[in-house]
Write a protein that holds these residues in place. Structure first.
Motif, PDB file in Angstrom:
ATOM      1  N   ILE B 373       0.820  -1.221   0.000  1.00 45.52           N
ATOM      2  CA  ILE B 373       0.000   0.000   0.000  1.00 45.52           C
ATOM      3  C   ILE B 373       0.852   1.269   0.000  1.00 45.52           C
ATOM      4  O   ILE B 373       0.308   2.366  -0.140  1.00 45.52           O
ATOM      5  CB  ILE B 373      -1.001   0.034   1.173  1.00 45.52           C
ATOM      6  N   LEU B 376       0.183   3.783  -2.610  1.00 46.62           N
ATOM      7  CA  LEU B 376      -1.103   4.485  -2.549  1.00 46.62           C
ATOM      8  C   LEU B 376      -1.000   5.771  -1.739  1.00 46.62           C
ATOM      9  O   LEU B 376      -1.894   6.611  -1.775  1.00 46.62           O
ATOM     10  CB  LEU B 376      -2.178   3.577  -1.942  1.00 46.62           C
ATOM     11  N   SER B 421      -7.997   4.339   0.504  1.00 48.57           N
ATOM     12  CA  SER B 421      -7.970   3.143  -0.328  1.00 48.57           C
ATOM     13  C   SER B 421      -6.809   2.251   0.089  1.00 48.57           C
ATOM     14  O   SER B 421      -6.922   1.019   0.030  1.00 48.57           O
ATOM     15  CB  SER B 421      -7.906   3.501  -1.811  1.00 48.57           C
ATOM     16  N   VAL B 425      -7.209  -1.637   1.030  1.00 48.87           N
ATOM     17  CA  VAL B 425      -6.431  -2.707   0.393  1.00 48.87           C
ATOM     18  C   VAL B 425      -5.719  -3.537   1.455  1.00 48.87           C
ATOM     19  O   VAL B 425      -5.699  -4.770   1.408  1.00 48.87           O
ATOM     20  CB  VAL B 425      -5.416  -2.111  -0.612  1.00 48.87           C
ATOM     21  N   MET B 429      -6.141  -7.498   2.124  1.00 48.27           N
ATOM     22  CA  MET B 429      -4.995  -8.405   2.039  1.00 48.27           C
ATOM     23  C   MET B 429      -4.761  -9.142   3.344  1.00 48.27           C
ATOM     24  O   MET B 429      -4.498 -10.341   3.364  1.00 48.27           O
ATOM     25  CB  MET B 429      -3.739  -7.628   1.660  1.00 48.27           C
ATOM     26  N   PHE B 582      -3.918   6.537  -7.769  1.00 52.56           N
ATOM     27  CA  PHE B 582      -3.406   5.163  -7.757  1.00 52.56           C
ATOM     28  C   PHE B 582      -2.149   4.994  -8.599  1.00 52.56           C
ATOM     29  O   PHE B 582      -1.311   4.149  -8.301  1.00 52.56           O
ATOM     30  CB  PHE B 582      -4.507   4.212  -8.243  1.00 52.56           C
ATOM     31  N   LEU B 609      -2.862  -4.722  -9.695  1.00 51.53           N
ATOM     32  CA  LEU B 609      -3.802  -4.177  -8.713  1.00 51.53           C
ATOM     33  C   LEU B 609      -3.959  -2.667  -8.865  1.00 51.53           C
ATOM     34  O   LEU B 609      -5.064  -2.136  -8.936  1.00 51.53           O
ATOM     35  CB  LEU B 609      -3.294  -4.518  -7.307  1.00 51.53           C
ATOM     36  N   LEU B 613      -7.178  -0.525 -10.094  1.00 49.97           N
ATOM     37  CA  LEU B 613      -7.753   0.500  -9.219  1.00 49.97           C
ATOM     38  C   LEU B 613      -7.791   1.851  -9.917  1.00 49.97           C
ATOM     39  O   LEU B 613      -8.786   2.575  -9.861  1.00 49.97           O
ATOM     40  CB  LEU B 613      -6.940   0.609  -7.927  1.00 49.97           C
TER      41      LEU B 613
END
Lengths: 93, 629
Positions: B373, B376, B421, B425, B429, B582, B609, B613
């Motif tokens: 992440i 992100l 987000s 995520v 996960m 993203f 991914l 996204l």
């Protein structure tokens, strides 16, 4: 007067003071190898004879805790603090 | 014939937060270079200084640790360098152990462990000014006698505060010259201390301190008072949110004036070159390719510096550990470690150091979740894109009686959607793939300290240098390529459209357009995304170049933001913003993930991914905006 009770650091609340009497990592679920948690606790000063005071509690669930260990402050979760056995100060009855 | 000996090498070792880096800065000033250790991504800081007696001395600043028993890749570097095991690093001639004088009980254990190695060792009692203020009296002569190592007081943050250390280094060099320095390739023998050994060290420290502490200090009472507010469950979290909000507002407000100045300077330069150079390809390359391209990236230097200024000040003041404490439980809600806060916060600057900082998380599942992440968290390379589009489409109004600027608010919303987000995520996960207990949190909360201008300035200088080097090399090269693609082949005679439409770049953009048309991107954006793979901020440079080449006359005079405001619809702009929240296209991020996790599958998954996204978010944003606006 009664002898101070022995409990785990994980169960102390904010403002409580205690002295470390032993370390026992059995019973703590952890990702670490056996013996590792104990050594890390010692390296953070959480060793027999250290004087502790719970200074702060996290949010939510009053976890983790910030503990004064003699001259410095250590943050840890209650789950691992359970491995630190402490004696509460003697209290007048 | 005698072999010429290289400079003596010192290694700085110490606990985290002992002021080691400040001491390193005091010794070396700006004569330092930051690089990586061979084969690993741990930062290697080396500096050079001349001792009072005139010897040139090399010094390296090793990652802070509590023990040579390394728990993370960073600490492994410290252990291996100290033991002479590190490939390509010679055993240091001496170790300078930097101890926080206000916390000797905790610091001296490692001195005892190091002493066993039999290396020349100097103990620097750092922060002596603070110790004195606390009323702490240390008998350093006695301490030196008990430990069997030279002890010198230092105040790294004061002029002349390292004089005693320098004199001691000179004395050691004299001895070393007489006896010979550590031979190249020497290694030390060391065995990992058991809990029994650690307790022995601890008892020995207590014994020594009982002899050497003349008057006990009063403790860090100020820190405790401050913590009552900053670690309070309610005020603490509110203040943390406020700090983060201020940080993003400042990125806009403080950077505005210097950015305008750079813009004006670039405009003046372009104008002057326009007069000075003859019309032709060379002029187009310089003005439309290099200055429009590199310039549109360089202009963001002020914003990046403001962001790093905040991160550095938070780090140096001791607040970063508090933030990790405050957020541990909340981050635990999505399965992340409180320590993930630091890698994630660094990712706001750049995901690459952020992903590397995740190494302090030892548990693999925790670490993978953090790494996945990290991209992100909106990195500073995306700031140029956000800034550009906001400047073009969001009116500069203030809300709530002038307290909150609308552009800053939009920026905050973009950062917030990245964070949210990311947390989502992580939650998904951790609940499906990466189950398991979290790594323990065991972290010192250091005393608050006022960050020193000199240390912050040196840190910012490093960042600025890295950013400008990148702009001058990678980005420069890409811009020349983009310019080339945008100019060749030349348009046919009698062409009516702008030249770039007939070029390779135009063809490539047109080829990609159908793929991104559903999310409202035109061929210029499609084209900008391609070199954006190498570095996200390049996308802005490419847009600068493309529009510089495709517009003419008046449009060229106005800024890129102005041009975009006229040529894109609002849905397209919003869609691009959503895409960039993203933004999967960053090769350096993907390659560092591959290196750090030693796997091809994770970076591949990350790419898929993030692309999914980004496409999904951009699609929804575009369609919604079209319907509603």
């Amino acid at each position: 007067m009664v002898e101070g009770l022995t409990v785990s650091l994980g169960r102390l609340g904010k403002g409580q003071k205690a002295e470390v009497v032993g370390l026992d990592e059995l019973g703590v679920v952890s990702t670490l190898q056996a013996g590792e948690l104990e050594r890390r606790l010692i390296e953070m000063g959480l060793v027999e004879g250290a004087h502790l005071e719970v200074l702060h509690e996290g949010f939510p669930g009053r976890d983790p805790i910030a503990v004064r260990v003699d001259d410095h402050t250590v943050a840890l979760r209650r789950a691992e603090a359970a491995a630190v056995l402490v004696r509460l100060p003697k209290v007048a009855v | 014939m005698s072999r010429r000996r290289a400079e003596p090498r010192l290694a700085l070792v110490g606990n985290p937060n002992c002021g080691k880096t400040a001491l390193f800065n005091a010794l070396t000033g700006s004569r330092q270079k930051v690089a990586n250790y061979a084969g690993v991504t741990v930062e290697r800081k080396e500096g050079l200084f001349v001792s009072p007696a005139g010897t040139r001395v090399k010094v390296i600043d090793l990652p802070g640790t509590y023990s040579l028993r390394a728990r993370s890749p960073d600490e492994e570097v410290t252990r291996d360098v100290v033991l002479g095991r590190f490939e390509g690093e010679d055993l240091p001639d001496a170790i300078v152990f930097v101890a926080d004088a206000t916390n000797l009980r905790q610091n001296l254990r490692l001195v005892l462990e190091l002493k066993r190695l039999g290396h020349p060792l100097i103990l620097a009692l750092n922060m002596m000014d603070e110790a004195e203020k606390m009323g702490l009296g240390v008998d350093s002569a006695r301490l030196s006698a008990e430990l069997g190592v030279p002890v010198v007081p230092t105040i790294a943050v004061q002029a002349g505060g390292v004089q005693a250390l320098l004199d001691q280094i000179d004395r050691d060099i004299l001895v070393a010259n007489a006896e010979g320095m550590a031979p190249s390739g020497a290694v030390c023998h060391w065995h990992e201390p058991s809990s029994h050994d650690l307790r022995d060290y601890h008892r020995e420290v207590l014994r020594i301190l009982s002899l050497c502490i003349l008057t006990p200090g009063r403790g860090h009472s100020r820190t405790r008072t401050i913590d009552r507010v900053l670690l309070h469950p309610l005020t603490g979290l509110l203040i943390l949110l406020t700090v983060l909000f201020l940080m993003f507002q400042a990125v806009f407000a403080w950077a505005a004036a210097p950015m305008e100045a750079i813009d004006l300077a670039l405009g003046a330069l372009t104008g002057w070159l326009d007069q000075a150079l003859p019309d032709g390809l060379a002029k187009s390359l310089v003005n439309d390719g290099i200055i429009a391209g590199v310039g549109s990236v360089v202009i963001f230097l002020p914003q990046i510096l403001v962001l790093f200024l905040f991160i550095q000040v938070l780090e140096d003041s001791g607040y970063m550990a508090r933030a990790a404490f405050l957020l541990d439980r909340l981050m635990g809600g999505v399965g992340l470690h409180g320590r993930a806060f630091i890698p994630l916060l660094s990712s706001f600057a750049c995901a690459v150091p952020g992903i590397m900082a995740a190494r302090t998380i030892e548990n693999r599942a925790d670490r993978i979740a953090t790494i996945m992440i990290a991209p992100l968290m909106t990195c500073s390379a995306r700031l140029p894109v956000y800034t550009l589009i906001i400047a073009a489409f969001v009116p500069d109004r203030t809300l709530v009686g002038g307290w909150i600027g609308l552009p800053g608010l939009v920026m905050f919303a973009l950062y917030a959607s990245g964070i949210l987000s990311g947390l989502l995520v992580a939650l998904v996960m951790k609940s499906f793939w990466l189950k398991g207990a979290r790594e323990p949190l065991l972290m010192e909360l250091p005393a608050y300290r006022l960050p020193r201008v000199r240390n912050v300035a040196l840190g910012l200088f490093d960042r600025a240098k890295a950013f400008l080097t990148r702009a001058g090399t990678t980005i420069f090269a890409l811009m020349v390529v983009v310019w080339f693609l945008g100019n060749f082949p030349a348009p046919p005679d009698g062409a009516t459209e702008p030249a770039i439409r007939y070029s390779i770049a135009g063809a490539l953009g047109y080829a990609l357009e159908p793929l991104v048309a559903p999310i409202g991107f035109n061929w210029q954006i499609a084209l900008a995304l391609v070199p954006g793979m190498a570095a996200r901020e390049v996308a802005v440079g490419v847009l600068g170049t493309i529009y510089a080449l495709s517009e003419s006359g008046d449009a060229l005079q106005s800024s890129l933001a102005g041009v975009l405001g006229q040529s894109w619809g609002l849905p397209t702009a919003l869609s691009l913003l959503a895409w960039y929240v993203f933004a999967p296209q960053c090769l350096s991020t993907l390659s560092v993930v591959r290196r750090e996790l030693n796997s091809r599958a994770w970076p591949a998954l990350m790419f898929v991914l993030l692309t999914a996204l980004a496409y999904g978010a951009a699609f929804v944003t575009y369609r919604l905006a079209q319907t509603l606006l």
